[in-house]
Design an enzyme around this catalytic site. Structure first.
Site, PDB file in Angstrom:
ATOM      1  N   LYS A  50     -32.971   5.359  -0.517  1.00  6.96           N
ATOM      2  CA  LYS A  50     -33.590   5.327   0.811  1.00  6.96           C
ATOM      3  C   LYS A  50     -33.270   6.610   1.579  1.00  6.96           C
ATOM      4  O   LYS A  50     -34.132   7.198   2.236  1.00  6.96           O
ATOM      5  CB  LYS A  50     -33.116   4.088   1.582  1.00  6.96           C
ATOM      6  N   GLN A  93     -27.716  -3.129   4.505  1.00  4.79           N
ATOM      7  CA  GLN A  93     -28.027  -3.374   3.097  1.00  4.79           C
ATOM      8  C   GLN A  93     -27.507  -4.750   2.664  1.00  4.79           C
ATOM      9  O   GLN A  93     -26.339  -5.066   2.873  1.00  4.79           O
ATOM     10  CB  GLN A  93     -27.409  -2.261   2.229  1.00  4.79           C
ATOM     11  N   ASP A 116     -36.263  -3.429   8.686  1.00  2.00           N
ATOM     12  CA  ASP A 116     -36.385  -4.300   7.511  1.00  2.00           C
ATOM     13  C   ASP A 116     -37.261  -5.519   7.825  1.00  2.00           C
ATOM     14  O   ASP A 116     -37.671  -6.236   6.919  1.00  2.00           O
ATOM     15  CB  ASP A 116     -34.990  -4.796   7.076  1.00  2.00           C
TER      16      ASP A 116
END
Ligand code: NAP
Length: 294
Positions: A50, A93, A116
């Site tokens: 990412k 994460q 997200d």
């Protein structure tokens, strides 16, 4: 036909880079903050990818390694990121360590920085078709990949194998919307579903998101269907340097001859997910700065 997620993701990266290059020279760049809470090698490798993608397109990034002893410690850190005017996107994460309360953490993230798309407010906004919603990256990546290959899903039967909060449920909510690239008739199946094979054979578009290596065999698939493989399964591979290889939920070699189009693993939905994270970070930057979305 191979649905090449890597190629389409690269094209989207180039588009984002182009948008950022047109920003005023004095304007600050969008910034994504990534928080790692475990030493899990797969998590570290996802975050690395990412960050690399951010760098490629000109999005600033920050990585924080925390090993929180309790949920509150992580919540306090998220508060700092929420208040930091230079941070546009916050990515925690997953998975979190088992003693950390996932929902409390997701709810703490400022919904405007929730790139997200896991905050309950954004989940609700997706259901209500609010254009300011952040769609979760994997479902959005699937929709965009189908669109870029001009696969019209209007009125088609989409069967999704898996009902997780990050893939199955938000994908169903997205593809059933009354909106361009959507308007599908969606069925969601899970581990308690019966007559699975009979069901998947009725799918015009079959999405596998179960985390079960090669579970979808050729006789699960209707002739001429479109097959989207979301699965990422690490299996032992002695010949490989790392000792493992990544395979999907679909028996690719046998299914590819039966379907009209299929995504590979790797190189399918994985890169599209990262491309959508960049898109969401750009969206956050525009929304937070009250700019017109490009
Ligand atoms: P998850 O939270 O473990 O959910 C798996 C879902 O599959 C559950 O709903 C489960 O049903 C269902 N399921 C499991 N076995 C089944 C079976 N035999 N028949 C029917 N349904 C079954 O997983 P996830 O987070 O959604 O991820 C799914 C897969 O996608 C994993 O391999 C993951 O690594 C991958 N993934 C890839 C990306 C990407 O960027 N490409 C992103 C996210 C996830 P129950 O609800 O009944 O347990």
């Amino acid at each position: 036909m191979l649905l090449d997620g890597h190629k389409i993701a690269q094209a989207i990266h180039a588009e984002i880079k182009d948008v950022l290059q047109k920003l005023a020279t004095h304007a600050r760049k969008p910034c994504l903050a990534c928080v790692l809470t475990t030493k899990h090698p797969a998590s570290a490798s996802y975050v690395q990818r990412k960050i690399k993608a951010c760098h490629e397109v000109g999005i600033e990034s920050q990585v924080f390694h925390l090993q929180p002893h309790c949920t509150k410690e992580l919540l306090d850190f998220i508060d700092k990121l929420n208040l930091d005017p230079m941070v546009d996107g916050i990515l925690i994460q997953l998975p979190l360590p088992p003693h950390i309360h996932l929902l409390e953490v997701l709810e703490k993230i400022d919904p405007l920085k929730d790139v997200d798309g896991f905050h309950p407010l954004n989940a609700g906004k997706v259901l209500l078709q609010d254009p300011t919603a952040f769609n979760p990256c994997t479902p959005l990546g699937i929709k965009v990949l189908l669109e870029r290959y001009e696969i019209d899903i209007t009125g088609k039967h989409v069967v999704i194998l898996g009902r997780s909060n990050i893939v199955g449920k938000p994908l169903a909510a997205l593809l059933m919307q009354d909106a361009p690239g959507c308007n599908a008739t969606v069925t969601v199946a899970h581990s308690k579903s019966t007559y699975l094979k009979e069901l998947t054979r009725t799918a015009d578009i079959l999405v596998a998101a179960m985390g079960r290596p090669k579970a979808v065999e050729a006789d699960w698939v209707k002739e001429g269907a479109v097959v989207v493989d979301v699965g990422i399964n690490r299996v032992e591979a002695l010949a490989s340097k790392s000792g493992y290889k990544v395979i999907g939920d679909v028996d690719f070699e046998n299914v590819k001859n039966k379907c009209m189009a299929i995504t590979p693993v790797p190189g399918g939905i994985g890169p599209m997910t990262i491309a959508m994270l960049l898109k969401n970070t750009l969206k956050s930057y525009y929304l937070r700065n009250k700019l017109q979305l490009p």
